[in-house]
Design an enzyme around this catalytic site. Structure first.
Site, mmCIF file in Angstrom:
data_model
loop_
_atom_site.group_PDB
_atom_site.id
_atom_site.type_symbol
_atom_site.label_atom_id
_atom_site.label_comp_id
_atom_site.label_asym_id
_atom_site.label_seq_id
_atom_site.Cartn_x
_atom_site.Cartn_y
_atom_site.Cartn_z
ATOM 1 C CB VAL A 1 1.483 1.525 3.025
ATOM 2 C CG1 VAL A 1 0.558 2.749 2.314
ATOM 3 C CG2 VAL A 1 3.223 2.646 3.624
ATOM 4 C CB CYS A 2 -1.398 -1.268 1.052
ATOM 5 S SG CYS A 2 -0.456 0.702 -0.170
ATOM 6 C CB VAL A 3 -1.569 -4.682 4.977
ATOM 7 C CG1 VAL A 3 -2.126 -5.283 6.178
ATOM 8 C CG2 VAL A 3 -0.926 -5.476 3.914
ATOM 9 C CD1 TRP B 1 5.228 -1.862 -0.656
ATOM 10 C CD2 TRP B 1 5.213 0.484 -0.411
ATOM 11 N NE1 TRP B 1 6.260 -1.323 -1.457
ATOM 12 C CE2 TRP B 1 6.413 0.234 -1.436
ATOM 13 C CE3 TRP B 1 5.100 1.712 0.880
ATOM 14 C CZ2 TRP B 1 6.983 1.119 -2.081
ATOM 15 C CZ3 TRP B 1 5.808 2.500 0.182
ATOM 16 C CH2 TRP B 1 6.771 2.582 -1.253
#
Lengths: 213, 213, 213, 213, 213, 213, 213, 213
Positions: free
Chosen positions: F117-119, F114
């Site tokens: 989150v992941c970015v 996401w």
């Protein structure tokens, strides 16, 4: 507690209601006219209830922009109307700025049509002049949702504080522990028709409970 | 690696769940009530799982604002409820601020109804008081999408960190390489019902593969 | 009074829940997966409460379409599952049609994923075969809002009766004046999370009223 | 079982793909161009896979309406292109109607741009001429969502059967129990990109399960 | 001219306002509560102005469904309230049907919450019983836009005439050439707040023109 | 001219494509899966065309998060995949940060699922570590539009530069006056299917013009 | 070929443009005023180009409903205006019906504001009187999208043919193989501004091709 | 009064209209092409009326990006067109920057397609070079609403002032008390078609008032 250190002080506050005019209302696309008027009425009633000064003005009300919505002065009879001489930006008008200054208050809560013009121009000028400036986004209106989002960004860039009517309501009364609690409850019913229905249901539920006792 | 230098430290964190009340829920228009409750439950379960303190409070729960949603204390039995005396802004209430201070933690993850009031007021005050403040936008609710966007801007202006529930989940557990991995997986199913279906499909696919071996 | 002459007769009714499978859920875009599952659960519980037969089936549940959502059989333990042999249209499957016929009932309330296929195909076939057919549009799902609207038109063209879960609920119980009234009230809270909050507020309001007596 | 009595017979079916042209695509507002093309490609591939005749045509492809999308003939090499002489309504063109009649088939599945014109005109004419007519709403496009809804109503009024691409797919193959099952699965990934991801996840889950055995 | 041959006859018409209750309002998602109430008030005022009978009823108003909105009887003091005994479908209630029959009128204009239940059930039953039935879709409310569309289709399938409040207004008064023209103009301002602003602008423009003469 | 002083330098740039996994795709609601994959493919192809390093990683790809989308490594065969050990935040993984550092480049263009989150986690950490950080909002995905807006604000607050795929494309190639112009044109057709149709129309129009010469 | 058997005959057709007035435009919410006017102008120009009679009328144009939009008579100078005497329903006005009858034509293409009133009332009456009636949904306007959908259903129920402006355009000219092709092309640019840009691009592409020859 | 201290100075202002090209228009999804063109025309007319310089440019107008919309130079005949040599970013082109510098003005009002590229790149560069930069969000266009929101954030991050066309109009003319008042009123009718209808209604209302005197 430090509570409210970041919030406005109602005794230092004036409401500036700018160009809420029938002709301009037709151009508003980021909020319904019904909600826009209802939120503006809420501010007028709140000001009256909490004894906060209100200054109104209109842009060429004899022309196509149309007459000021009458509810403001109806529900805030203490409001002072300042006529302009063609200036789009109320802060360009000497009488208007004088009237604001005469209140001696430094926190300006502004709303109007259009947000990007009638609110943003005086908001940015007033901020530069040292005022603490709030812009009530949903007691204001603009030509598109994109205009609303764009103006929100511009106002924040200039140091204005963006709020909605329900937040102004809460930021002004701050506690339910005051004599005006019932009237304030009614104002929340204005900003949220669902809340008005909650109040109706609550009253009925209690009435039923009492009768069945 | 410097990983997490910009992120929160769970051991320094408290969850503040503010005014998630049945009457106020009816006024929420920027998220469905089902999602709002589900996200709030997710925070409660996460706090329990990761042993993070939770403080709750309610605004006039005997009145029309309605009772606190019971799931919070059900799923976070360690949560501490602080009664208020009519103050809209929880940070105006001495007991509340004392309870926060007593945790000795400096990162506050706040959610509540309305975002623009019950979250924004204490968030802005707490930030000014030196706390690290997160606002969980989708475990909170407000009267319109415009109110959500406006409040997002105000919170950021005041230095608050805007997040959503899924980000809080990830920011707290940080690695799947821990004993609670399965329970955390379930929590992701709360914030994303599609993820729960992914998990069901995955389990079935593996079962089929094993049986056909 | 002639009341109900145009409505279904619960004692003549069967629920057909078709292909509510985890893999297919990911393709649904006309309703959220959370609402789709919640509405389907509501039908399962209603059937159990009102003693209406339920028949379920799945399309290739060992393959990518994924497993049937387990809540249906959990909440309707009397439901009969009919396995298919690859047929997309449940009405193409002999066992399925036999199971329907064996109930001796002529009103079929169908829901499933996709509406345009798993519901529409057996619905149109069953209608042609003389059944009274209802399609529950929001306990079903499809790949787009356009697919939903298109299928609605096709179903009506074929004589199917389009309904939503809340209408099925009401059409089945027909009166609050029955022993199951409380359980039915809970089911309305499933189709409308706002109604669940209304119930919470009502209870609290009455409790407060009684305590203050 | 009577299964399929209300459905189409693939051996009696022809696909008519009408005016899917690059210039016209720019005017489409009820669906994205990407989805429109992907759905149209799906029909072309389905026809090839299931050996169903395809007839294409274009409206003034040398003019501003632009060239036919090349994917149709690429993926349905057996498709027959019929040139028109300026007629907007393909049914006004003798060659086109002759080519349809020559197939000896009576069920026409039509899609095109615009739905309200290039689909609706020949659909209504063909229905009057005794054909069984399907209109694929999401392999077609129009100038607005209102145009889509309006045309849906007009088509149904004239006896056309409104469908979406996923329904055509299912209505044609009818069972997974056939040699083309894998290719059909891929076509579902075209009409639903989420389904393609389901398939990827399924394969990986099984691979992991097998490896861990 | 044959004008009105396809329209309703006000002297043969009764308004049935069904279950407009505060608790049920919270579940309405296809229209805002403010618009729903405003449209319902419009019908009440129109009935009073044009001397059309009004019958109201409520579903378990002492329970969680909540009290009837008080504005109906306030603005239509001649309205007759019929209590029910738990029946969801008003047409199941003997007193209600008797009260309708007693008017001797055969055209029923119905509105209520939910459209799919409280309106659709008696509408379908009444149609079957020989009445001419109108359903006012925007003085009614339901749990989703999908429920609104689905119910619209079901009502039309059963022979009901679907309308909106502004159409009822026009269909009842039919000409501006009547003494009530001013009051009717005000009612249009209810169904369209923009129209109210048009009226304000018009008055001001004329006032300015007259003063400048 | 000072042109590009405020823009990125492709020779100092790395692409970080984070957790584009089939299971996570099902949770994405702020963009369609088709567009998300197409934009990600565009970045992969652009990196290959312009010889920019690409680093990929995945979060628990053997578990329910699902396999990495294969197109990235297909279209960017030079991409380096870094396995993680359960860390949600790629910046928590030593190998990942080492791989980034080893490129010697200081501008990181990140995309992933996401976004929040992941970015956002590695973006905020990398910014703090002195990198110039871009986040490609539409080659990333999140659980809601609200999550997208909230994360946009958080990223900007932390000094990240928010962009979309089309801007990355332009910011990297900067001029049409280069040998790769045709391939770049094709990439624009990926980010805008309407542009691809423009190209088709253009080609046909020129062909017609030439033939009629 | 049987082409057009289901379509209108332009030589039997009259355009009725009803109450396109400046005051009423402010109440329209199902289409933008710009699109509504542009579509109406398109009909006026089409009628002129194809020599189809046009009849206009207005509802109390001296009052708040406002003046007729001047473009209609500007672009259709042959249009005949019929004054009404207060009747809302144009079919109630003797002069209007006489003027329609005097044309000797039996196909009426109607558009106006509001769709649910000014179009629907005469449409339903005219249909009953034996006319072939078309309603142009996007050259008409109403107070909400719900009103548009509701009226669409009512019109179809009464046998009216629902269309949009682009379909009328095509249904009237039927072939590009006629002298007016260029003017017709321009009209398509009115109903689709994207088409106008397609035409511009086409011309430029050909000009470039010719110059580079 | 300090009025305008925070606003632009028209005598220091240049309009930069960048890449408003027919091919690129097809890719725009955050605003309709009609509105985009109308707003751009408004800026052109405003510049002419208020004697503000205009500089235009296009990106590869002989290629697929298409020709510049002709209205700009039609309505701003004083506009200077600067050809580029393939540079995407106009600020990369020496002639363009020279032309800007030659005006001696320091406030640049920019609009173009795409906002994220053709506006953002030169806007960020120009800001860095010391210019006062405005970006007109609705006289620009981009591939998605997400691109619009993302670019808004990037522009503000770089110090650009985000505005919409109506605000530019007001910020430039500042007072109605000037000879061009009537022409300016017409320009407001461009940015708001509803305002144009207000003007028509106003004129008619006054005409009626005068005639009835």
């Amino acid at each position: 507690t430090g509570g409210g250190a970041a919030l406005l002080d109602p005794s230092d506050t004036v409401f500036l209601l700018l160009d809420h005019q029938a002709g301009l209302f037709q151009t508003v696309k980021d909020i319904t006219v019904a909600e826009l008027r209802s939120n503006t009425v809420t501010l007028a009633k709140l000001a009256t209830l909490m004894k906060i000064p209100v200054i109104t003005t209109a842009s060429e009300p004899n022309g196509t922009n149309g007459p000021l919505m009458p509810e403001i002065h109806e529900f805030a009879p203490h409001a002072v109307y300042v006529a302009r001489k063609g200036e789009v930006n109320a802060w360009d008008n000497e009488d208007f700025v004088k009237t604001v200054r005469a209140t001696g208050r430094k926190t300006l809560i502004m709303a109007g049509v259009w947000t990007s013009v009638c609110v943003a121009f005086p908001a940015l000028d007033a901020k530069l002049a040292g005022y603490n400036v709030y812009a009530v986004m949903d007691a204001s209106g603009d030509v598109s949702e994109m205009a609303n989002r764009t103006t929100l960004a511009r106002l924040v860039q200039g140091g204005g504080v963006p709020v909605t009517t329900n937040a102004v309501l809460s930021e002004v009364h701050r506690t339910w522990n005051r004599p005006e609690a019932r009237e304030i409850g009614e104002l929340y019913g204005h900003v949220s028709p669902n809340y008005a229905a909650v109040v109706e249901s609550y009253g009925k539920a209690q009435e039923v409970a009492r009768q069945s006792n």
